[in-house]
Design an enzyme around this catalytic site. Structure first.
Site, PDB file in Angstrom:
ATOM      1  CB  SER A 299      11.809  -2.315  -4.914  1.00 33.72           C
ATOM      2  OG  SER A 299      12.424  -3.382  -5.598  1.00 33.72           O
TER       3      SER A 299
ATOM      4  CE  LYS B 218      10.490  -4.172  -9.040  1.00 34.20           C
ATOM      5  NZ  LYS B 218      10.816  -3.183  -7.997  1.00 34.20           N
TER       6      LYS B 218
END
Length: 338
Positions: free
Chosen positions: A236, A281
């Protein structure tokens, strides 16, 4: 002792046993929480994350932070319940993170490989954005294949049915978009001259359509960087690596002096894909001072319901789009939002 006394005593003992069990008995769950963030334009333990090997390095006044998710394993019933009530964490079955058919070491190794692959894809996408296309060249032609007598070693493959070949992976996708036995128009360059030919595909080792050639992939470029960052897994961070590379190699300060965080898997063509753990996140980005979060378009629905106050979501689907959005931010113009 009277019956009432025995009842109280037994109840007290049972409560104590249950309490002890909740503190000691492990449950098959893990807690996902905000992990550390890293400025791709900075250093870790004194080592620059992005080092220029060919080209001129520039400096930025802001930050481009990749974000991660922490995983807390070996949860007890009590700790799982505690984390479940804490909005910062998501408690999920352990099998969702550590597949039952793999050891923990195998999963970690796979995650590390995905991380390395994301760095490679980020470099390719960044160089492409900087004007360095990927060149896919025929290495050999299988005897008896549809390409035999039509293509030869050294031919540069440009297109399949008019669609550009931008990488080996793209070539495979284009060829396999139709069944084996299909006639495909192949655009190629030989001796500096552009040509076309028609190749009837056969079946490759996977049983899917194949031209019958092996190829090599190169990306001649006036730029070259080395990316150094370990102890992080998964794909990611790709988009933030690509942005960090471009920022480092070009005079423009992509950050505009701001702390920009973001996430997104990236392929060699610069397409930004969705990731997991978006809520955690976002929290990690906010905790480390980010005011803008570059969000993969396919994660927008999840992100909108979990964005911390003061963090601006910017929707991106490609590396080029992310660069445009950062330019608009610097100019004070509206940006695509989730």
């Amino acid at each position: 002792m009277e019956r009432r006394g025995w009842t109280v005593l037994i109840g007290t003992v049972l409560v104590a046993l249950l309490t002890a069990a909740s503190l000691l008995v492990k449950v098959p769950y893990v807690a996902l929480g905000p992990g550390p963030t890293v400025d791709t334009l900075g250093s870790v333990d004194g080592t620059k994350i992005i080092t220029v090997q060919r080209g001129t390095a520039s400096k930025s006044t802001g930050q481009l932070r990749l974000v991660t998710v922490s995983v807390s394993d070996d949860l007890t019933l009590w700790s799982a319940m505690y984390d479940w009530w804490d909005d910062r964490y998501a408690v999920v079955p352990r099998d969702a993170v550590y597949p039952p058919d793999q050891t923990e070491q195998q999963t970690d190794k796979q995650q590390q490989q995905q991380f390395q692959d994301s760095q490679t894809a980020a470099e390719t996408a960044a160089y492409r954005e900087l004007g360095c296309p990927v060149v896919v060249t025929v290495k050999s032609v299988a005897a008896g294949s549809g390409a035999a007598g039509k293509l030869k070693a050294g031919d540069v493959l440009n297109s399949i049915d008019g669609k550009p070949v931008t990488s080996t992976a793209k070539l495979v996708t284009l060829v396999q978009s139709e069944a084996a036995g299909s006639k495909r128009e192949v655009g190629y360059t030989r001796g500096g001259k552009a040509r076309t030919t028609t190749v009837t595909t056969g079946k490759g080792d996977s049983g899917k359509a194949a031209l019958g050639v092996t190829v090599t992939e190169k990306q001649p470029c006036r730029y070259r960087v080395k990316v150094s960052l370990g102890d992080i897994g998964g794909p990611s961070a790709g988009m933030m690596f690509a942005l960090g590379i471009i920022d480092t190699l070009t005079p423009a300060d992509l950050t505009g002096g701001n702390v920009i965080a973001g996430t997104g898997e990236i392929d060699t063509d610069g397409k930004v894909g969705p990731i997991g753990g978006i809520q955690q996140k976002l929290l990690g980005a906010k905790q480390d001072g980010a005011t803008v979060f570059l969000t993969p378009a396919d994660n927008c629905a999840q992100a909108k319901g979990a964005v911390p106050s003061g963090l601006k979501l910017v929707k991106v689907s490609t590396l080029h789009g992310a660069l445009q959005a950062l330019s608009e931010l610097r100019a004070g113009k509206p940006t695509p939002s989730c």
